[in-house]
Design a protein around this motif. Sequence first.
Motif, PDB file in Angstrom:
ATOM      1  N   ASP A 197       1.656 -10.617  10.592  1.00 29.29           N
ATOM      2  CA  ASP A 197       2.219  -8.926  10.492  1.00 29.29           C
ATOM      3  C   ASP A 197       2.480  -8.497  11.048  1.00 29.29           C
ATOM      4  OD1 ASP A 197       0.342 -10.864   7.965  1.00 29.29           O
ATOM      5  OD2 ASP A 197      -2.036 -10.704   9.554  1.00 29.29           O
ATOM      6  N   HIS A 200       6.089  -7.671  10.209  1.00 29.68           N
ATOM      7  CA  HIS A 200       5.883  -6.877   9.116  1.00 29.68           C
ATOM      8  C   HIS A 200       5.362  -5.649   8.802  1.00 29.68           C
ATOM      9  CE1 HIS A 200       4.402  -5.784   5.265  1.00 29.68           C
ATOM     10  NE2 HIS A 200       3.649  -4.888   5.329  1.00 29.68           N
ATOM     11  N   PRO A 295       1.261  -6.340   3.820  1.00 28.34           N
ATOM     12  CA  PRO A 295       1.975  -7.641   3.382  1.00 28.34           C
ATOM     13  C   PRO A 295       1.490  -8.418   2.195  1.00 28.34           C
ATOM     14  CG  PRO A 295       0.831  -8.702   5.395  1.00 28.34           C
ATOM     15  CD  PRO A 295       0.378  -7.148   5.306  1.00 28.34           C
TER      16      PRO A 295
END
Length: 523
Positions: A197, A200, A295
Amino acid sequence: MSADRPGDAPRVLVTGASGYIGGRLVPALLAAGYRVRAMARSPEKLRDHPWAGDVEIVRGDVTDPDSTRAALRDIDIAYYLVHALSGGSDFEATDRRAAHVFATEAGNAGTRRLIYLGGPVPPGVPERDLSPHLRSRAEVGRILLESEVPTVVLRAAVILGSGSASFEMLRYLTERLPVMVTPRWVDTRVQPIAVRDVLHYLVGCAALPEGVNRGFDIGGPDIVTYRTMMQRYARVAGLPRRLIVPVPVFTPGLSSHWVGLVTPVPGAIARPLTESLRYEGVCKENDIVRRIPGPPGGLTGLDRSLALALQRVREAAVATRWTSAATPKAPSNPLPTDPGWAGGSLYTDRRERVTDATPQALWDVIESIGGDSGWYSFPLAWAARGWLDRLAGGAGLRRGRRDPARLRAGDTLDFWRVEEIQRGRLLRLRAEMRLPGLAWLELMVAEDERGTVYRQRAVFHPHGLLGHLYWWSVFPFHHLVFGGMTRNITAAARDRTRRAHRDARRGAGERHAGAAATGDQIG
């Protein structure tokens, strides 16, 4: 050599490309279509990365204006992923100087955006009262934000992924201590975030409008204490619940020494991390979601993050750490350039012996191992281990082998299973006996200037404290068992080679005698 990307794709510089985040960010940026230049003080550390041939690699030091200027030439977006994670007395000054150099050279180069991954700023705590580590990260972020180049600062507390210093400290403490007396920071609230994450958001920052110049807190969906994280790790890893007793006597210095005693995380890294754990690491805002969509599937929860970080062991992909046979497929997995203390405990017994046997003879002995042929060392010890395994509910040695001479991937072999076979070169066995951990045995044939070389490697990944105790309890017998295997396998291969030579000479003699007899008859 730079990647073959469209000419109008933005050019991106990743500093600290040999670091934990940088090494994982580069392939994410390549997948997003960016042209990437990777900067490292030691570019040779990048050669083992699978993406090394797809990027431009440059040598540079962010404290050096000349190399920084060269690295930033023609760069549109620059990631600043370096930090002096050290307890040295001057590391704050080094960080400050490096940030000024980078910001100045980026402005001179016409770079359109800077992106920095920093740490959280606890609410209600003046910057001067923070730990040196957090204070320095906050100062670096401020220097970049105040530069003439629009900057995004992402602030993350605990990043979860195999190889992350925070995760490795969590892993070792929980694995090795079923009962622990801990510093008070085990009850500090944090908002951990999975490394996937973090990546991301880092990639998403490259597409933000040029006018965005601010910091964003980023965190996962769970707010927990460090104590809760340890208990959740134990549950995900299949360990018994830990007994954790916090006490007030641990100063930051004592706390870092305690972590250094229990874990292999170096003190220079453990001290700033433990000092920072005194402060709450919870997001004060969630504005990032209005700028960068989350995400697919949403942010990764704590248990899923922990499971992903442990996944390579669960899938027996530990080979990515001690051979080059595979490449990590996910950011949660380790990379070749991760520090040696990352990835959890891994005990290894290595043996090597040069023999005058032919490579084929050596391989024939290796491939015939187990079953009726036995294990070429201390038969009583192998038999006893088989009996103990059966008493514990395992298969013991009774499974034998499918074929007396040939093996194939997936075959059972007594209480092992053939995980990989490269005929003539490598046999890798995965243990299926009852063990407090995971184990592999690797038998290899090689050749060098010395002749035929037999290499043997036993690898054990302990599960909890019992796993560590098991390894050290059997360690005194390794010389007899593994050392005996090395000696006896090479001796058997040598004998097989000599028999083959004798048979060849005998056959040649018989052919010669036959030819002579035929000549006499003709005469």
